[in-house]
Design an enzyme around this catalytic site. Structure first.
Site, short mmCIF file in Angstrom:
data_model
loop_
_atom_site.label_atom_id
_atom_site.label_comp_id
_atom_site.label_asym_id
_atom_site.label_seq_id
_atom_site.Cartn_x
_atom_site.Cartn_y
_atom_site.Cartn_z
N HIS A 211 0.82 -1.41 -0.17
CA HIS A 211 -0.11 -0.04 -0.10
C HIS A 211 0.82 1.49 0.06
CE1 HIS A 211 -3.23 2.71 1.94
NE2 HIS A 211 -3.89 2.02 0.89
N LYS A 213 3.57 4.41 -1.29
CA LYS A 213 3.58 5.42 -2.32
C LYS A 213 4.94 5.93 -2.12
CE LYS A 213 -1.18 4.88 -1.81
NZ LYS A 213 -1.74 4.29 -0.50
N ASP A 218 17.49 9.57 -8.17
CA ASP A 218 18.67 9.83 -8.19
C ASP A 218 19.18 9.65 -6.76
OD1 ASP A 218 19.14 10.19 -10.66
OD2 ASP A 218 19.22 12.43 -10.80
N HIS A 389 -9.16 11.78 1.79
CA HIS A 389 -8.30 10.61 1.75
C HIS A 389 -6.79 10.47 2.20
CE1 HIS A 389 -6.03 7.38 -0.44
NE2 HIS A 389 -6.79 6.57 -0.21
N LYS A 391 -4.06 10.85 5.29
CA LYS A 391 -3.79 9.99 6.35
C LYS A 391 -2.62 10.82 7.12
CE LYS A 391 -4.22 6.85 2.73
NZ LYS A 391 -5.46 6.46 3.02
N ASP A 396 0.69 18.81 18.80
CA ASP A 396 0.92 19.91 19.36
C ASP A 396 1.30 20.75 18.32
OD1 ASP A 396 0.45 18.97 21.92
OD2 ASP A 396 2.43 18.28 22.27
#
Length: 471
Positions: A211, A213, A218, A389, A391, A396
């Site tokens: 899951h 991404k 380089d 969507h 996450k 603080d």
């Protein structure tokens, strides 16, 4: 008779596995009330293969690989931990936990840029890909052959023709709209692998998805977060649904940790091993910033559910405020209790969820947790502009979390996931302002009105919650 024997065998197996008793009971009840469906669900999704052969070897190799990298940076680690303690106080304990478990190595010389929605992410990604000189590494859950996917493919083909190395890992289940992108890349010399192909050994591969991404260019520029390679994340009028998401662009020493996580996934697919040296790894000699960063990864081969543990500890070290955004909120009992305790202790706990989710069961299961959260004083908001969507988490004013991690069992225990902890007031402040902007499109949930919802809705929430151990 065969069904009865199979039922008895599966129940016996579940009991011998000594798994979470709530999850075990959920499977047993499913088998009891819907035997045939229960057997199918358990066969494809319920068997715990994390400790069996397919991930044992991967886990042991990853541990050795990470230990070598940890040793190579050991001379600076203690000093940076002291500096972090001075900068953010007890939040350094979170980094210390990750170091002690050899899950992450704190880095300091970083530049971290917050990218909101596809409108901000994709121009940055395309520019970085076009600037590549030596290699491009891509690891994604969802790749679609649409405007975004095709543009990325076109750039990769151009870079391959210029002699740039391209390594590409995609999740076979998540990328069901990838079409001929892998074939095009392979024809032009890229190394392309699907993670746990679902058409080969579906019984083993329905669980344990990749899951993550990740993009690394380089060894010096990295991208990580919640936005897939899909044009639905761009709010340009092409799609009716407004999509709110968050991603990061990272430059500096933290890219080494992203690179490491990519290469471990790539090695799992390709069996190819890479040395800890340039041009894959290096130091950010031109960056003098002090943006402290930890990279947290977890998967079915992990000894500890480190993404969940990191979220849990971040909640526990908060002093004043906790702001969480997540699209799929089906928390473990530990996280539910941590949020309740934080609110009961007088901390300002704010939770933003989508008003309308894209999964009926998950959405209703999430709603079943609202009553105990509201009773403890947690402030819940439903985002109404579209689908949120992102996450993310802000602790603080000096700790930010951006990740691919949902608040559910699948993300915490089954999927390969990745998140970034940024101990920095500027980054946390920007994410804080984004949360404030999202509040303009959010409805606060009132406890008294929520408790008066009709009995059918509450019943539906409760039924879906029974399935949460299986989600």
């Amino acid at each position: 008779m065969l069904v009865i024997l199979s039922f008895i065998g599966v129940v016996f197996t579940i009991l011998l596995e000594n798994r979470n008793p709530v999850k075990a009971m959920a499977y047993i009840l499913l088998l009891l009330f819907i035997p045939i469906v229960g057997l199918i669900v358990y066969y494809y999704l319920g068997r715990d293969l994390r400790k069996k052969r397919r991930f044992t070897l991967k886990g042991s190799k990853d541990e050795v690989l990470f230990a070598k990298y940890w040793q190579s940076q050991r001379s600076e680690i203690e000093q940076m931990q002291l500096e972090l303690r001075h900068a953010v106080g007890n939040k350094q304990e979170l980094s210390a936990m990750l170091l002690n478990t050899r899950q992450s190595i704190l880095t300091k010389n970083n530049r971290v840029k917050l990218l909101i929605n596809g409108e901000e992410k994709f121009p940055e990604v395309m520019a970085a890909l076009r600037a590549a000189k030596h290699h491009i590494h891509i690891e994604y859950y969802m790749v679609a052959a649409d405007d975004v996917g095709n543009e990325v493919t076109q750039i990769l083909v151009e870079k391959l023709n210029q002699g740039v190395q391209v390594r590409f890992v995609y999740d076979d289940m998540g990328s069901d709209r990838i079409k001929n992108i892998p074939a095009i890349l392979k024809e032009n010399g890229a190394s392309v692998y699907s993670f746990s192909p679902v058409l080969v050994g579906l019984y083993r591969n329905a669980n344990y998805r990749n899951h993550r991404k990740i993009i690394v260019v380089d060894g010096s520029v990295g991208f990580v977060g919640g936005i897939n390679l899909d044009d639905r994340y761009i709010n340009n009028g092409k799609h009716d649904l407004f999509w709110r998401d968050t991603h990061l662009k990272i430059e500096g020493d933290a890219v080494n940790l992203l690179q490491l996580q990519f290469l471990m996934s790539y090695r799992y697919c390709s069996k190819e091993v890479f040395p800890f040296e340039a041009p894959f790894f290096g130091r950010a000699s031109t960056l003098t910033g002090t943006c402290f960063t930890d990279i947290v990864a977890s998967g079915p081969d992990s000894e500890w559910p480190m993404t969940m543990s990191s979220i849990l500890m971040a909640i526990n070290v908060a002093k004043r405020r906790i702001r969480i955004t997540n699209p799929y909120f089906v928390p473990t009992e530990e996280l539910l209790t941590a949020l309740q305790i934080a609110a009961l202790a007088g901390k300002d706990v704010q939770l933003m969820l989508p008003l309308k989710g894209d999964s009926f069961i998950v959405q209703h299961a999430a709603l079943s947790y609202m009553k105990p959260l509201l009773a403890a004083g947690v402030k819940v908001f439903f985002y109404t502009r579209g689908f949120i969507h992102a996450k993310t988490m802000i602790i603080d004013d000096n700790l930010a979390w951006v990740s691919s991690v949902n608040f559910d069992n699948r993300s915490f225990f089954l999927n390969c996931e990745i998140g970034v902890l940024v101990y920095d007031k500027e980054v946390a402040g920007k994410l804080d302002r984004v949360f404030d902007e999202d509040l303009l499109y959010a409805l606060p949930v009132q406890e008294t009105r929520w408790n008066k919802r009709n009995i059918f809705k509450r019943f539906m929430d409760s039924v879906c919650r029974l399935l949460t151990p299986l989600l």
